[in-house]
Structure formats: structure tokens, C-alpha cells
Design an enzyme around this catalytic site. Sequence first.
Site, mmCIF file in Angstrom:
data_model
loop_
_atom_site.group_PDB
_atom_site.id
_atom_site.type_symbol
_atom_site.label_atom_id
_atom_site.label_comp_id
_atom_site.label_asym_id
_atom_site.label_seq_id
_atom_site.Cartn_x
_atom_site.Cartn_y
_atom_site.Cartn_z
ATOM 1 C CG MET A 1102 -2.830 9.259 -3.953
ATOM 2 S SD MET A 1102 -3.465 9.426 -2.279
ATOM 3 C CE MET A 1102 -2.982 11.103 -1.871
ATOM 4 C CD GLU A 1104 6.098 2.835 -8.044
ATOM 5 O OE1 GLU A 1104 6.775 1.803 -8.191
ATOM 6 O OE2 GLU A 1104 5.221 3.208 -8.832
ATOM 7 N N GLY A 1108 7.888 1.724 -1.488
ATOM 8 C CA GLY A 1108 6.497 1.364 -1.687
ATOM 9 C C GLY A 1108 5.769 2.366 -2.556
ATOM 10 C CG ASP A 1230 13.421 10.611 5.330
ATOM 11 O OD1 ASP A 1230 14.273 11.393 4.861
ATOM 12 O OD2 ASP A 1230 12.721 9.883 4.611
#
Length: 1356
Positions: A1102, A1104, A1108, A1230
Amino acid sequence: MPYIGASNLSEHSFVNLKEKHAITHKGTSSSVASLQTPPSPDQENHIDNELENYDTSLSDVSTPNKKEGDEFEQSLRDTFASFRKTKPPPPLDFEQPRLPSTASSSVDSTVSSPLTDEDIKELEFLPNESTHSYSYNPLSPNSLAVRLRILKRSLEIIIQNPSMLLEPTPDDLPPLKEFAGRRSSLPRTSASANHLMNRNKSQIWNTTSATLNAFVNNTSSSSAASSALSNKKPGTPVFPNLDPTHSQTFHRANSLAYLPSILPEQDPLLKHNNSLFRGDYGNNISPERPSFRQPFKDQTSNLRNSSLLNERAYQEDETFLPHHGPSMDLLNEQRANLKSLLNLLNETLEKNTSERASDLHMISLFNLNKLMLGDPKKNNSERDKRTEKLKKILLDSLAEPFFEHYNFIGDNPIADTDELKEEIDEFTGSGDTTAITDIRPQQDYGRILRTFTSTKNSAPQAIFTCSQEDPWQFRAANDLACLVFGISQNAIRALTLMDLIHTDSRNFVLHKLLSTEGQEMVFTGEIIGIVQPETLSSSKVVWASFWAKRKNGLLVCVFEKVPCDYVDVLLNLDDFGAENIVDKCELLSDGPTLSSSSTLSLPKMASSPTGSKLEYSLERKILEKSYTKPTSTENRNGDENQLDGDSHSEPSLSSSPVRSKKSVKFANDIKDVKSISQSLAKLMDDVRNGVVFDPDDDLLPMPIKVCNHINETRYFTLNHLSYNIPCAVSSTVLEDELKLKIHSLPYQAGLFIVDSHTLDIVSSNKSILKNMFGYHFAELVGKSITEIIPSFPKFLQFINDKYPALDITLHKNKGLVLTEHFFRKIQAEIMGDRKSFYTSVGIDGLHRDGCEIKIDFQLRVMNSKVILLWVTHSRDVVFEEYNTNPSQLKMLKESELSLMSSASSSASSSKKSSSRISTGTLKDMSNLSTYEDLAHRTNKLKYEIGDDSRAHSQSTLSEQEQVPLENDKDSGEMMLADPEMKHKLELARIYSRDKSQFVKEGNFKVDENLIISKISLSPSTESLADSKSSGKGLSPLEEEKLIDENATENGLAGSPKDEDGIIMTNKRGNQPVSTFLRTPEKNIGAQKHVKKFSDFVSLQKMGEGAYGKVNLCIHKKNRYIVVIKMIFKERILVDTWVRDRKLGTIPSEIQIMATLNKKPHENILRLLDFFEDDDYYYIETPVHGETGCIDLFDLIEFKTNMTEFEAKLIFKQVVAGIKHLHDQGIVHRDIKDENVIVDSKGFVKIIDFGSAAYVKSGPFDVFVGTIDYAAPEVLGGNPYEGQPQDIWAIGILLYTVVFKENPFYNIDEILEGDLKFNNAEEVSEDCIELIKSILNRCVPKRPTIDDINNDKWLVI
């Protein structure tokens, strides 16, 4: 090429001026119903007239022979005849009245007039003010995205229509001459027979034309994705069999301006394949698409015939094809090749993985000798021939010119069609070309680069602010700065700028800082060596581009690691001959050779002819290396991608022996500097012979004189294979030797602004100009582009003579893009050898030292006065893992971690560590001076984290990843016995591949009632989606507890539950069926050393990121489906580890999510469970949306007709989620479009709490992410509290959702720029006022989240 466009104002005025101008033409007033009725006699006459004009426009076009030309002409007439006779398709819904286009008071910016001094002054600074105007990173989105997305769409069309692959492709290159006037022919050739629906046997197509014809008509932009026949009324769907929104790969969509030539090849199978184009695509034509720059019109008409895209769009392409025999074998092989390439493109463009850098780079250098499709070890001549033809098709698609109007995707078809009609009339000489030149010009050059940008496909940027004066002490930094440089957040306060600069680059940086005193711009992307902990124990240098600007008493610095090859050369002080060469990057050698007798061929001052055997052998080596299968995961991750230059994996070539040329042997072969660089040797000789001298040279010894002149000149070219490559050289006089450090960038690209009339360089990026061409800015600005691209005027003259429709000074060609491969094709035509296009390696550029280098350039017409050139130099290399970051685990000391508890309130959880760190130990914590002392602790800490994780973990990453993903998918699908579940997952997979399908009306519809009901729920109650009361008087929490107890008794703990919380089992008893898990574990983390990743099967990758990756997984035993986020332990910032009383030592992301589980909120992603092994933490979260979801970045890109009300519903959910966080004393830190996901009903979840923190842990020094969402006080280097910065970020988010671009593009604008709104946008005043109030630079005056939640615009 960056996404470069003109301003909102000028673009919108351009649309309206086009519309006003085009309305005066004849043939634009036919009714909407004209599609359902035969053409009138006047319309037929108009078609005949257009054909006559088309014949005239192509009278000088060379065709393979006269017969073919006659066939081509006849085919056009036949198709128009068939159009007149064709029974119209079923009518779509056009009952709703069309809204008129709103006129704008702004004026057209394309009017031809000389560049004024004010224009030049403004343009001069643009390429250096932003980090988006240059790129040294092959993964950068402003490098290749436009071209690769064209290629991607072409591939998708061929794959979905495999019958195209059966058509033979001629070996000869179709001459560009046949493209002349193709803009005028576009609607007639493509739409004459409703595209492919009513083709007759006399029509002539080839693979390229069919593919790109479909692509043109499948792209919703001004040039090609609207009504096609010029005599049709705006909005009439001439292509009912194609959905113009299907290929909305980017909201700044591209449209091909010209179709490839039509060659005499029959297509016997395509006639059986009409259903491909009549299927689900056919019913999705929107009768009205709101303007992209006017996205919020009061749109009342919705599609009534839209249907859910199903697998048939991807599977039906095999329905009418032969299922046996050679033809099917050919199709299967070709489609497999294409799918392999498409998967590569998708993965690289979407996930931005550094492992794909080499592959992406190879595509950027694409020619016939590159990009081997399939296994290169197989020697199959027939396969090679077919592959060659396939690559020619792809090359032709890359060479197509296209128009890119940023405001036209999803535009009102009135403007689209009228603009197209005007251009047709101008091309063919008909129509009225009234006073377009008497409009007053108005420019907004400041917005050239301010198009929609995001961090989604950007390389990580380390951002610092520091003091302007020596010692340049750091004031603030972002989290990526800590990750890239391997330092802790606490250590930043004790560091200075020079601490991060490699010793070999400190003199250069120091000189630049001192010599630019009083100037704002200091660095504009220069390449320097930087310090990382790993570099202290190794001579390997890490390179980065460096951008810095003085602002408000601070120096703002942006670093981005880049691939760079370098070599150290030691010269003796007597004759300056080479004594020793350390070339770990093999910059001066040719690396592994295919023959032991191969030697290095040194070119002359001018470039040698392209396509040499040596060059081809290198390409072959690279390809073979790329396709060499590693024997294990360790080999793939360790050897090929190692940053350390001491270890290189050699390709195992079965056909030839391999010999690696080591630097020590090579050093013995080179004694003369001329063998390395002729221009460098010439300068040294001139200094020694007195030809070049400075006034002070008489007082200096010869070594110092030579050293000074080398450092002053700095930029040279290296003799490299068959042509020269640019490099930079710095020299240092040692005790007995002169040291030269030579570095060369394998990839560099940058922006040049050129006057389209005089061809003078108005401005350029200073760093690119130096690194690529060796010139300083002052030496070249105002001079002709021929100084660096001698053949440029010849190209333009040839284009104007042969293809006048492509004249870059024409008003109508604003937005025209001529690609890199287009100019390669033009060069081939000028040379009279059209086939050479397929093996071209670029255009000749001229370096300052007189040597030729290979470059490519893409041209964009900003207006009739200014063109933008994106110039690229790149060479064949296999990039190593240059983006590797040092481990943060070396700095972790558990005794210093804050003690928290996920089970307690936010007040107790946010207690800061009482221990204070002395300034003397901060340097140690930075890991810059004590690498050797800390290195031995890495493995120990790695295994100690999380209480005996090594003892309990039963699998390692390498064991888990040895199972290929495809096998995982197969076994995972075997577990999915439920057909409905399989269907949902297949849809999710389709939507993830092509996000434009997700936002179609058949799948995506904002559910107002659902959203309002969710928002109205009390945050303290349990989520209705997770556990609903059964009516027995139990509270949701009590019921969930009872269910879990029953599950434990029956051995089904962790098994999925339905919406009522009931354990779902199949008919065999206790065996659970596959379903989506929604309910968290009773004791989160209880099985963190028992559960392992090998218990799951990965169904789909899904995404990267820097920290991670994310996979969709199904549990092998319990059959539940979850999303698992894998966090690299070594990349978890040392400051974000916490010790939780219940959960142990964990990243703060898990601790905060566990805390939020105590009071869940509908708009915040929940934590189901987590576990760990030696390398990763694994976070299990529920799947959002049964048919998948899309992040807000992609929703803005693809949902081009989003209404203001839909934007309001989405934003209200974001506000509700952030309000819940702030009420719990947590700040997200964020917030951006990528961290908001939306399902098919418009339901929102806020994700990614890796940067979240407790308010009481502040004030904070480190900010998160990139500049785009950073508040001005953060960039100013001031500590910040957290909540006001979250508010600023959601203000940026709201502006982006509404206006489809960021409000601020660079640091200047964030710190002090005016907030601009496009007056032409039909956005409510309440919305604009809310944005203004949120984006207030005065922190005390910025509203709170409660103020925003209660704002009148958000009242529903």
C-alpha cells in the site's frame, strides 16, 4: 520537468479570452441534441470544408507512398461518411441547463510584447528562489513525472486492449512531418466514427496511433478531452464509448497535441473488441465538468447512468481474443512485458522507493538499447524483434508533443471546445482571428513554480534554521534533518552548520558564506559533502545539495542527499603526474567489463558518435546487473544497494566472464592528468607556462598557484566512455602532494528561462548552470542559449519551417510541451536518419571548457514571450543506496526516556523527563564525535528494546520477506472463500492501481447523512462501526468485554467480529470466515513477542515512506484482514521512544494511539494491536473503506469536480478529528493531505501519529515534514507550542482542497508573502474568510480548533 504553469489569474483570463474569441467562429452553436440527430446540410458542408482544409494543411506531408496517402485521405472521408450514417448511441442525461462561464476581469498573458525590465527582474530570481527549480535526484517528482505518466497511460491502454499488440509495427520511424497540423486533424481523425466504435475496414491504424488516440481522447484536458468535432455544441459527447476522466493521472493533466501518423496496417481483431470501449466507460461521460480553476460551481446535474467500475474493465480485454495458438502466446508475452514495465512505473511514481532509482533512471534515458523487457539471458530472435517493436511504440509515445493547461482538467467543456475550435480554425486558415493582440498584457511570474506541490513524491529534505553569523548555531530543524544526519533533537542546540559539513567541503561553504554577506541568496543547490556518523569511520563521502537563504536574521538551510560519484587523485609536486588514484565509485574506470581485453576508450574534446560498441556494452552490463536475481534477501538489500563503496556485488553473467577493474590497478595505468580530463590538464599546463596568471602569482610557489586556479575555475569535464561528462574539482596542497577531489553527478536537471524571440537566457538556476555547463550566472545571463545549446536555433527553425503549428511564439501555443524525445526525433530528421532517433542518447550541449556533453531538454511555452527549458544531463549508472540513513538506535539510552502510561490520563502521560542534559554531553548525543564508542552498542540495544524481544521473536525480516509477494497474494486469495470479499479486495486493488477509477461517480459519493451522523456522535462513546449495543442493556464497552471473554473460552480470541460484535464463523464450526477486523485487542501488545509477521499473508503493498511501509494483510489462521504498518526500528528518532508502564519501551506513535483508544473518535484511525521483531514494529489498524480508500492528496488530484459542499464535509471531519486530539492534550504535528484518508463515502480518518506529541511535552524545537505546511514562527527558529501550528497546517490543507494548490510556495512567501485568492474562483466569502483567519502569522490571533469548529462556514 517540474509542474510549471502560469498564474491562476492569467490562466483563467486565457480561458475566457479563448472562449470569447472562439464564439465568433461559425459552427459552434448547434444544439446539445446534435449527437442524437443526423448532421444538418450545413454541418455536412462544414465537415467537408474541414476536410478540404485538412487536405491543404497536409499537402506537403511526406507519406511512405502515394497509395498510402490516398488511403489515409479516403479513410478520413469514409469515417466522416460513416458518422453521418451511424445510428446514434443511447442518449445520456443532458437535461440540466449548463451554467455560463464566468468572465474574468483579468487579461490574457499571452499577448506578444517585449519583456520589460520589470519582467526580467522578476524572472531573474525565480529559478534560484525555490528548491523545486533544480534536481539532482532521479526520484524527484519534478524530474520525470509528466513524461512517465504519459508513458504509464499509454501502457495501460495497450494492456487493456491487447489486440493492439497483434498489429505489426513498421521498422521505419514515422516522420514528424506527418504531425504537421495534427492539432487541427485531431477531432476529425479520432472522433469521426465515434473513435473505434464504427470503424470500417478501410480505416488504417497502427499500434501507436490506436494507443495514443485512445490516450488523447481519454485525457480530460483542453486539447483533447472534450467534444471533438468542431461543429458540435460544447458538451456533446462525441466519444460516448470513452470516459474522459478515466486517465486523470494528475490534475495538471497532459493532453497529446498530435496523434502519431497513421500507417497502412489492418486490425482484424479490434472489431470484436468494441465492448471494451462501450463497457463501463461509456456511461460515465459527464455532461458537465466544472472548471478546475472554478471547482465549486453550483453543480446540480449528476450522472444518472454511471455504474460501478468492475473487473470487466481489466478482464474483458481477453473476451474476444483467441485463447490458443501462436497469437495468444504472443499476446501473453507482450502483455506480461508491458505489465512488468507498468508495475515498475506505478511502484516508482507512487511509492518513491530508492530501490527503484536505477530503473526510473533507465526509463529517463530510454532508447532502443535500453529497458530490456523480460529476461535478457534468453536468446530468442523472434522475441527480440517483438520487444524492439514494442520499445519503438513506447519511444514514439514519449516523443509526442502535448498541451498542459493546469486549469483545464475537468474544465467547462464550453471553454475546452471553443479553444479547440479556435486552434483548428487557426491551423487550417479559416475563422475569424480578431483582435487578440490589443488586450493589455498582465503577468504574474511569481506563480510560475507555484503549482500544486506535495511531499508525496519528494525526496526527504533536511531543513535547518541557524544564526546568520559565525559560528552559525542551529536554532531549529525538522525531523528529517535528525534522520538524515543521524543526530538527536536535543543535540541540535549544541551543533553548528560547519559540524555537518565534510572537511573537504568546508572551505567552499565558508567562502560562499563570507562572500555573499549582505545578500539574501547564499546557496542555490550547490553540491557539498556532509557528515554522517558512518562517514567518520569510513572515507566514503555522503553528498547533498545545499540551498540556503538569509531571512529575518536567520539562515534557512535545506539539504537533500543526492547520488554523486567521486574520485581522489594525488599528484606529485614536480611534474603534476598522477601518483595515486582512489576511485571507489569507479568514476574513471569502466567498471565490470564483458571482455578481459576491453580497455578504457578516452574520447576527444568533442563527443564521439553515439551508439558506439563501448556505450552499448555498458548499457548491456547495466541491464544485466539490474536483472540479476539475488540469491537471497540479504544479497539484494546488502550488496547491490550498499552505501559503502568497499563492497560491490558483481553481476553474474552467464554469457561472458566478468572482470572487475579495481582502482589500484587502474591507478597504475594513469600517469597523465590528460587521461582524466583534458580541460583540467590544459589549465594546469597554462598556469605552469604562464599563459594563465593572476597578479599575485609571482609571489606564490607553483603548487599553490595551480591549486588556486583549479579552485577558482572548479568546473571541468571528464573523459568518460564515449562522451564527456561535467564534473567539479577541488584541490588542496598537502605536504608532498597535490590532492584533487573530483565529483560528478550522474543526474542533474534544472530550469532555464529563455526569451522566445531573442533566445537570450533571462535566468537560470545558478547551481545547475555551474555543475552542468561550468558557467557562473553572471557570465551567461543575458546571453544567447546557443552558448550552451548550439543547435537550439536550428531546431526551432526546422520546426517553424516544417511544422509551423508548433511555433513557440504563437498565442495559441501557450501550454505547449515539447518533450525531450521530441527533440531527439527532430535531431534525427535534421540528420536525415530517422532511425537514429531510436538509439539517440541526447542532444549535444557545450561546456565552458569547449567540450561537448550530452543533454536533453524539455520545452514549455509559458506565453508568447517566454519559454521554460528543463535541461537534464544524465548518464548510465546503476544507483546505489545513496539515501541510506544512519541508525538512530546507536543514540538510544533507555534510562533517559520519559516514563508514560497509555492507561492513564493525558495529564500523567505527558510528564516530561526531569533529567536535564548538560551542554557538554550534547555533542556526544549528536553521535558526530563518538561513533566508534557507540557503535558496539547497536546490536545490544536492538535486541534489548521491548523486553527480551530476541528471545521471543521467532522470525526475522529476511525469513519473512523471502516469500515473494505474488505467492502471498495467491495464498491469501485462497483464504478468501467469500466471493463478495474477493470482489471488494479486487476493486480495492484496481483502485489502488488507477486512482482515477476510485473517484468516479459510480464508486465515490460523499454521504452527507453518514458524515453528519458520525460527527454528531460523542467522542467518549464507543465507535458504532466497531461495537454496537445488542439491546440487552449492556454498554458498548461491557458488551465488547463479554464478547472477548466468550471468544477466549472458544479459542477464537483475535477472530473477526461482525457489526454487531458477533464472532464470524463458517459452516464448519469454529473456523472463522475472512472479514475486516474492526475491534482492538482487549490487551493491546500482550502478544507482541508471540505474534509475528509470518502469521500473515500480504495481499497488497500500500505504500512506503521514510520511516516504514504499509501492507494489506490477512491472518493465516483467523482470516481477519488488517492494514499493517511496518516501522523500521533503526529509523525511529531517538527522541520519540518512550517507556510505557504497561506496554514497555515503544515508539511514541504506538503509545499515543493506545491512549487514543481509551476515548476513540470516528475520524481518527484506531490501533488494533502491535507486535515486534528485531527489525520492525508492526502496527495493526483497520481497513478504511471496504473497497479501499484514497488519501486527500490523490482525492484533490483526481476528484476534479469536487464541490464546495463536499470540501466542507471533508474538512469538517478533519477539524473534528483534530479537535479531539487537542482536547486530549495531543498535537499531531504532521497534518497534511497525505495523512488524511477518505473512503468511497467521503468518510475521513486522520492517520500517521509518528510525529504526534503531548502538549505538555512542549515547547518543541523540531518541526515535522517539509516547508509546505510549516508555520512561519517554526521556520523562524522559535520554539513552538504545537496546537497553533496544527491550526496553521489545517489552514494550508483547506486552501489546498479549495484552490488545488498550496497558498505559499517558498520560504519568503510563508514568512511574509500575501495570501492570494483567485477572484475568478466561485468560492464563498465565508470560506475565504475562514482561510484568512487561520493563516494568520500572529500566533495569538490565530483561532483555536474550537473557533474553527464553530465557524459559520462549517455549519451544515
